[in-house]
Design a protein around this motif. Sequence first.
Motif, PDB file in Angstrom:
ATOM      1  N   LEU A 123      70.319  21.716  42.470  1.00  0.00           N
ATOM      2  CA  LEU A 123      69.459  20.616  42.889  1.00  0.00           C
ATOM      3  C   LEU A 123      67.984  20.883  42.574  1.00  0.00           C
ATOM      4  CD1 LEU A 123      69.300  17.879  44.305  1.00  0.00           C
ATOM      5  CD2 LEU A 123      69.075  19.089  46.477  1.00  0.00           C
ATOM      6  N   LYS A 124      67.532  22.080  42.929  1.00  0.00           N
ATOM      7  CA  LYS A 124      66.112  22.396  42.741  1.00  0.00           C
ATOM      8  C   LYS A 124      65.729  22.349  41.257  1.00  0.00           C
ATOM      9  CE  LYS A 124      64.785  26.582  43.835  1.00  0.00           C
ATOM     10  NZ  LYS A 124      64.358  27.729  44.643  1.00  0.00           N
ATOM     11  N   GLY A 125      66.571  22.966  40.421  1.00  0.00           N
ATOM     12  CA  GLY A 125      66.303  22.994  38.990  1.00  0.00           C
ATOM     13  C   GLY A 125      66.339  21.598  38.396  1.00  0.00           C
ATOM     14  N   ALA A 126      67.328  20.813  38.805  1.00  0.00           N
ATOM     15  CA  ALA A 126      67.480  19.464  38.260  1.00  0.00           C
ATOM     16  C   ALA A 126      66.264  18.601  38.598  1.00  0.00           C
ATOM     17  CB  ALA A 126      68.755  18.818  38.809  1.00  0.00           C
ATOM     18  N   MET A 127      65.835  18.665  39.855  1.00  0.00           N
ATOM     19  CA  MET A 127      64.682  17.865  40.279  1.00  0.00           C
ATOM     20  C   MET A 127      63.420  18.288  39.525  1.00  0.00           C
ATOM     21  SD  MET A 127      65.813  15.903  42.901  1.00  0.00           S
ATOM     22  CE  MET A 127      64.319  15.422  43.671  1.00  0.00           C
ATOM     23  N   HIS A 128      63.132  19.578  39.537  1.00  0.00           N
ATOM     24  CA  HIS A 128      61.885  20.027  38.905  1.00  0.00           C
ATOM     25  C   HIS A 128      61.878  19.753  37.412  1.00  0.00           C
ATOM     26  CE1 HIS A 128      61.287  22.419  42.669  1.00  0.00           C
ATOM     27  NE2 HIS A 128      60.039  22.091  42.432  1.00  0.00           N
ATOM     28  N   GLN A 129      63.010  20.013  36.765  1.00  0.00           N
ATOM     29  CA  GLN A 129      63.023  19.781  35.320  1.00  0.00           C
ATOM     30  C   GLN A 129      62.900  18.314  34.996  1.00  0.00           C
ATOM     31  OE1 GLN A 129      65.528  21.708  32.532  1.00  0.00           O
ATOM     32  NE2 GLN A 129      65.966  23.363  33.951  1.00  0.00           N
ATOM     33  N   SER A 130      63.529  17.488  35.832  1.00  0.00           N
ATOM     34  CA  SER A 130      63.465  16.055  35.597  1.00  0.00           C
ATOM     35  C   SER A 130      62.037  15.553  35.812  1.00  0.00           C
ATOM     36  CB  SER A 130      64.446  15.379  36.553  1.00  0.00           C
ATOM     37  OG  SER A 130      64.572  14.036  36.240  1.00  0.00           O
ATOM     38  N   CYS A 131      61.452  15.899  36.946  1.00  0.00           N
ATOM     39  CA  CYS A 131      60.098  15.420  37.269  1.00  0.00           C
ATOM     40  C   CYS A 131      59.065  15.997  36.308  1.00  0.00           C
ATOM     41  CB  CYS A 131      59.706  15.806  38.696  1.00  0.00           C
ATOM     42  SG  CYS A 131      60.799  15.124  39.960  1.00  0.00           S
ATOM     43  N   ILE A 132      58.977  17.334  36.267  1.00  0.00           N
ATOM     44  CA  ILE A 132      57.929  17.964  35.467  1.00  0.00           C
ATOM     45  C   ILE A 132      58.124  17.632  33.989  1.00  0.00           C
ATOM     46  CG2 ILE A 132      56.846  20.155  34.813  1.00  0.00           C
ATOM     47  CD1 ILE A 132      57.727  21.273  37.527  1.00  0.00           C
ATOM     48  N   GLY A 133      59.381  17.673  33.544  1.00  0.00           N
ATOM     49  CA  GLY A 133      59.672  17.388  32.139  1.00  0.00           C
ATOM     50  C   GLY A 133      59.167  16.017  31.735  1.00  0.00           C
ATOM     51  N   CYS A 134      59.457  15.011  32.560  1.00  0.00           N
ATOM     52  CA  CYS A 134      59.058  13.646  32.246  1.00  0.00           C
ATOM     53  C   CYS A 134      57.537  13.496  32.347  1.00  0.00           C
ATOM     54  CB  CYS A 134      59.771  12.660  33.168  1.00  0.00           C
ATOM     55  SG  CYS A 134      59.526  10.932  32.708  1.00  0.00           S
TER      56      CYS A 134
END
Lengths: 174, 302
Positions: A123-134
């Motif tokens: 969950l943590k990785g998915a959220m951060h990568q999704s938010c920060i990546g975008c």
Amino acid sequence: MSSYKQLIVAALSLGAISVSNPPAAFCAAVPDSVTLNEKGTLYKPFSFNHAKHIQQLKECAGCHHHTTGTLVLDPECARCHQNSSPTAVVSCKGCHSSKPFSPETLAEKHADKQRYHKDKMGLKGAMHQSCIGCHQKEGAGPVGCQECHPRTAAGEAFYSSSRLGAKPAHAKEH
Amino acid sequence: MKRRNFLKACLIGGTTIAMGKTNKGWASGSFEGYPESMGVLVDTTRCIGCRSCEAACNKEQNLPEPDTSFDDKSVFEEPRRPTAKAYTVVNQYEKQKPGGPVYRKVQCNHCNEPACLTSCFVNAYTKTKEGAVIYNSKVCVGCRNCMIACPFNVPGYDYESVTNPVIKKCILCYDTRLKVGKPPACVEICPQEALTFGHRADLIKVAHERIRSNPDRYVDHVYGEKEVGGTSWLYLSGTEFDKIGFDPSLSNDPIISNVKDFLGMVPMVLSIWPALFSGIHLLSKHDAGSEGHDTESKEEDR
Ligand code: SF4
Ligand code: SF4
Ligand code: SF4
């Protein structure tokens, strides 16, 4: 099958409604804001403005993959999920575990050689990568830690160079 | 041959000959690591250089207070190496590149056939079945053979404790976590899941799968799958590995194989190794003098 789901599936297959305007079909179920990092210890919980992101992105699949029934964007996912219908759970935590490296999860992955989603992010990785990546890609939106979630006192102590916050004050005296 | 590598070969060779044979239990090049070995896959394309892993390691391993806070980004100006006070450090590379900078976390790679272990003549090191390379500081005599032998410049020397100077390094959180199946502290805190914990065999598959499904994102290589006989920590990169601080000269042969090659020259070596040893002794004394015992922050090979 719920009526909205039928509508979407039918509409999608006919190309009748544009996938770029999903909120119209979903409005009842879609939250305007979501509290994230609810159990955070180093960083405080914060409110995520879902409505604003819907306004700006207009594309559920950018974050929700195929779970809202919209067409998947990633060609890799499309290999299987081209026509996937909406799923019962659409929130991130419904699929992305908050304990991706627990002994149970790892044992399961190790035992099941056929498992396809072997590399599903936590969950943590998915959220951060999704938010920060975008945010990085779009050149808009916060990318620094505290721009989204300010630190707690414990968080400040954790990152600081002194243990004052973490230890009783006398432990510092030599 | 670089002076350091020469020293390395001499020390390992010398130690081995002194003991008569390698008594470490496996033949060079054939040991694939323990089948149940765990590991960590570092995806450098995901790392954002937040240094949370450094902070987590500091707390988990009860390390001394850092000189500056873990928010201090000025540490990225020079590449750092792990020390006795910091078992892991994050370095920054490719600063000026579009899409850069690139960050890489550095710590002990937990080799399948650890050179530190083979070079230690008091047998302070152990490779556990979970894959961790741990050491017994009670028997460590502070000779620093392992520092010289390690191909990744990992073990740090604790200069603070004059009475009991010992080597310190990442132990894969063996005592507090790995032993009971929990992920290492650095893995658990990483916000980007740049660190993936799992069975080493599974991680190798996952790594190749990431490359396959995203060929534009990655260089087609999993560092640590084969290097020096394989390591428990594995790396993916979007840029050539030598650009982000990896030593491209390391071969796939474990360092212990050098010993075997060296043994091929035994007659010669036997006749000259006492001389070699005194040479080494002088060299290392010279080394310590010129660098003022401050090898902690220096990259010997740079
Ligand atoms: S990286 Fe160095 S210290 Fe770590 S196991 Fe390998 S040889 Fe030993
Ligand atoms: S595995 Fe444990 S000891 Fe090693 S770097 Fe991570 S937190 Fe530190
Ligand atoms: S915690 Fe993760 S993202 Fe942050 S520096 Fe360490 S490896 Fe990189």
